[in-house]
Enzyme design. Sequence first.
Site, PDB file in Angstrom:
ATOM      1  CG  ASP A 233      -1.880   1.008   1.493  1.00 32.04           C
ATOM      2  OD1 ASP A 233      -2.378   1.635   0.452  1.00 32.04           O
ATOM      3  OD2 ASP A 233      -2.405   1.366   2.377  1.00 32.04           O
TER       4      ASP A 233
ATOM      5  CD  GLU B 263      -0.430   5.562  -3.911  1.00 33.02           C
ATOM      6  OE1 GLU B 263       0.072   5.577  -2.827  1.00 33.02           O
ATOM      7  OE2 GLU B 263      -1.282   4.407  -4.113  1.00 33.02           O
TER       8      GLU B 263
ATOM      9  CG  ASP C  10      -8.108   4.907   0.827  1.00 28.39           C
ATOM     10  OD1 ASP C  10      -7.836   3.232   0.843  1.00 28.39           O
ATOM     11  OD2 ASP C  10      -7.253   5.393   1.443  1.00 28.39           O
TER      12      ASP C  10
HETATM   13  C1  GLC Z   1      -4.582   3.181   3.019  1.00 28.94           C
HETATM   14  C2  GLC Z   1      -5.110   2.002   2.110  1.00 28.94           C
HETATM   15  C3  GLC Z   1      -6.021   1.551   2.980  1.00 28.94           C
HETATM   16  C4  GLC Z   1      -5.493   0.939   4.363  1.00 28.94           C
HETATM   17  C5  GLC Z   1      -5.153   2.129   5.157  1.00 28.94           C
HETATM   18  C6  GLC Z   1      -4.178   1.698   6.427  1.00 28.94           C
HETATM   19  O1  GLC Z   1      -5.708   4.279   3.321  1.00 28.94           O
HETATM   20  O2  GLC Z   1      -5.548   2.544   0.963  1.00 28.94           O
HETATM   21  O3  GLC Z   1      -6.598   0.112   2.463  1.00 28.94           O
HETATM   22  O4  GLC Z   1      -6.482   0.331   5.206  1.00 28.94           O
HETATM   23  O5  GLC Z   1      -4.077   2.913   4.159  1.00 28.94           O
HETATM   24  O6  GLC Z   1      -3.211   0.881   5.972  1.00 28.94           O
END
Ligand code: GLC
Length: 818
Positions: free
Chosen positions: A428, A431, A504
């Site tokens: 995650d 980017e 998200d």
């Molecule tokens: C980001 C991700 C989400 C995750 C969060 C905490 O917002 O997109 O899916 O739960 O981080 O790790």
Amino acid sequence: MEENIVNQELLANRLIEEEEEEFHHLNNPADGIKPIIKKYLGVPNRADQLENKFYFTDGDAKVEVTVVTDEIIRVRLAPHGVFLEEFSYAVPKLEQKAIVFALHEDESEFRVSTNVVNCHIRKDDFFISFSDSQNHITSTDAVPMHWEENVKFGGYYVYCTKTCHKEESFFGLGDKPTELNLRGKRLKNWNTDAYSFAWNQDPLYRSIPFYISLNEGIAHGIFFDNTFKAHFDFGAEDTTKTSFWADGGELQYYYIHGPHMMDVVKSYHLLTGTHPMPPLWALGYHQCRWSYYPEAKVRKIANGFRENKIPCDGIYLDIDYMDGYRCFTWNRKYFPDPKKMIKELAADGFKTVVIIDPGIRVDDNYAVFKEGKEKKYFCRRCDDYFMEGHVWPGRCQFPDYTNPEVREWWGGLFDELVQLGVAGVWNDMNEPAVFGAGTFPDDVRHQYDGFRGSHRKAHNVYGMQMVRATYEGLRKLMKNKRPFTITRAGYSGVQRYSSVWTGDNVASWEHLKLGNIQMQRLSTSGISFCGTDIGGFSGEPDGELFTRWIQMGTFSPFMRAHSAGDTKEREPWSFGAPFTNINRKFIELRYRMLPYLYSTFWEHHRYGFPILRSVVMQEQDEISNHFRQDEFTYGDKILICPVLEPGQQSRKVYLPKGKWFNFWTYEMVDGGQEVTVPTPLETIPVFVKAGSVIPEYPVMQYVGEKEIEEVKLNIYYSNYEVNSFLFEDYGETFAYEQDIYLEKKFVVSGKSTVLTVQQTMEGLYTPRYESYHFNIIGLPFAPTKILADGKDVPYSIDENKCVEFKFTKNFKQIEIVK
Ligand code: GLC
């Protein structure tokens, strides 16, 4: 072509503008406004050939035209005659596959031709166009390729502008949260953390510079393989022009000929690769939350699935499982014995997936940071300071995943997690996301596999290289077991390493609609293994929205419910009756259809078909289909139309030509028309193509819960011949790469007095079950006998008039006789 007037003052001012690219789009040299130093190709005066490459020059700039396959031609521009070294993260190996091609020259043009396409280089003005073998022009420059020097960073802003036709439609470009047809849109590629993104927000998490044009029933694709911030304009600024341009790098694009959209997508996969086969369990249901902790909570959720008899395979640990969000550590207070927990979860059928982000906490007592620092694995700014930014762990530094040595190191860091029994990894924030600043500054340096560059060049591939390192590391560590990976960011080709989710999203009906479009778009853009956060990440869905999302998710290639930590409980049983029962019914359906999805995945992996296909891909000649975005087919046999409005009791569905069966009622319906279908909360419109063979497993609580003793074959009558496939293998090893698998082909064809089903098989795998349970749907006559490989077999007819019987899995021919 004349050089534009140099306006130094304007240029200097422009360079300090934040959104500089907005100033750079000026495609028409003849429009009288000439504030920018833009140079256009002049007149081509020479052509050279070097094997499958052809070179044209105006005396200074050079254009290279490469024949890749009969359908694919690559064009590159070198403003002062020197091409950049060939390197692409998207196209790891450019294999030349066309054998017959030639260069022709006449008074007006040079022409490079294969059996399928011609690339025309006009002698007057260096316009480049493409035509098919019937000399039908499919794409043509509206101005010659052009560029502009980048005084600040070196290199060029590069531009290509083509004619946009009145009824031309555009598809692709990854995860853009907007209408499926991109006509009239201007969009950009720059991977961005976009929490609670909105309809039309751009850019989002991924950069996929590939689009498909559809005009007069003929499709072609453009893959602009440029990792810099890139821009696309589909007739937005000027309805007669389509442009793509980038803030650096090379003007390099692949023209991919159709004529069908499906041909274009397959060729794009040929260039950028397909998803590897996933472990079968990864096609099951996944449950996620930010975050399930401590251990007792994880176990409670897992037990909840088994108690409620709702199938589930994947369970996720979000950032709170770590010690202070330090990657590759555990919070021992919450998870005192992760190995034991993971093992016990596994015994109950759960595969544990853990999150790993790129930000490594600056902390000299933390082994990962210490090692990365010693070995100089973290990204640096232009003057050699480390790139530092705040993410979940606080102050962080970031590995440079574009360095192969760093990828190797990173991959090895998963050793302990693999030993603990972790089955999948979720990458995650790649980017890369940085709190406050958004992302890295432009001047951060990257090794870029030896082809060094600033963050301007590496930004869009950073996440892809991270998940590549993760996948390759896991693959080594897990030996012959298939790892499961999921990433938020990506660039073209990321599908070779990972699945993706759309980031998200929000618990709203609008986001349900968006998710539907995004999944179709990702699937046509090379990333078939995709899904949304079912229920919506932020905000609160009510039971109805959650159930409608589960219903759509049942037919998403990747099916996971996920939610932010500040929301209410969000499991399939959280909304009480009647929702729990409906959610269960659909998740069970997901498991029943696993062999169909798995076979469709194989068709993707092996042959480059997308898993989800928008209706326009079925019938591209029909203009109204260019704007149909609610429906899609799941593989090529099942049409799905999710319910996307609250309280909707019925909805219109368009059925492409041919005959279809309503999946729920077995009623046969003629295609080529819109039909109104009841949509009470218990169902969504699902139709199966006549003649399909849809294989089915018994309902399981998780993949591997039961030994499959029999596979059900649902056979839908057809009076024309239809082929179906079933792919079978071990489901979790890489033996398929050594050709250990079985591909079965079924041919169904019906006449007024007999329905014939034939089976042929190829491959080295032998499934353990012995027999098929046949279920013949929609037979237009009452059978008098069933002959299986010439033998009479007993059968029964159920209340739906379906004919049922059993026979060996090795049958060759079944005849159901009137
Ligand atoms: C980001 C991700 C989400 C995750 C969060 C905490 O917002 O997109 O899916 O739960 O981080 O790790």
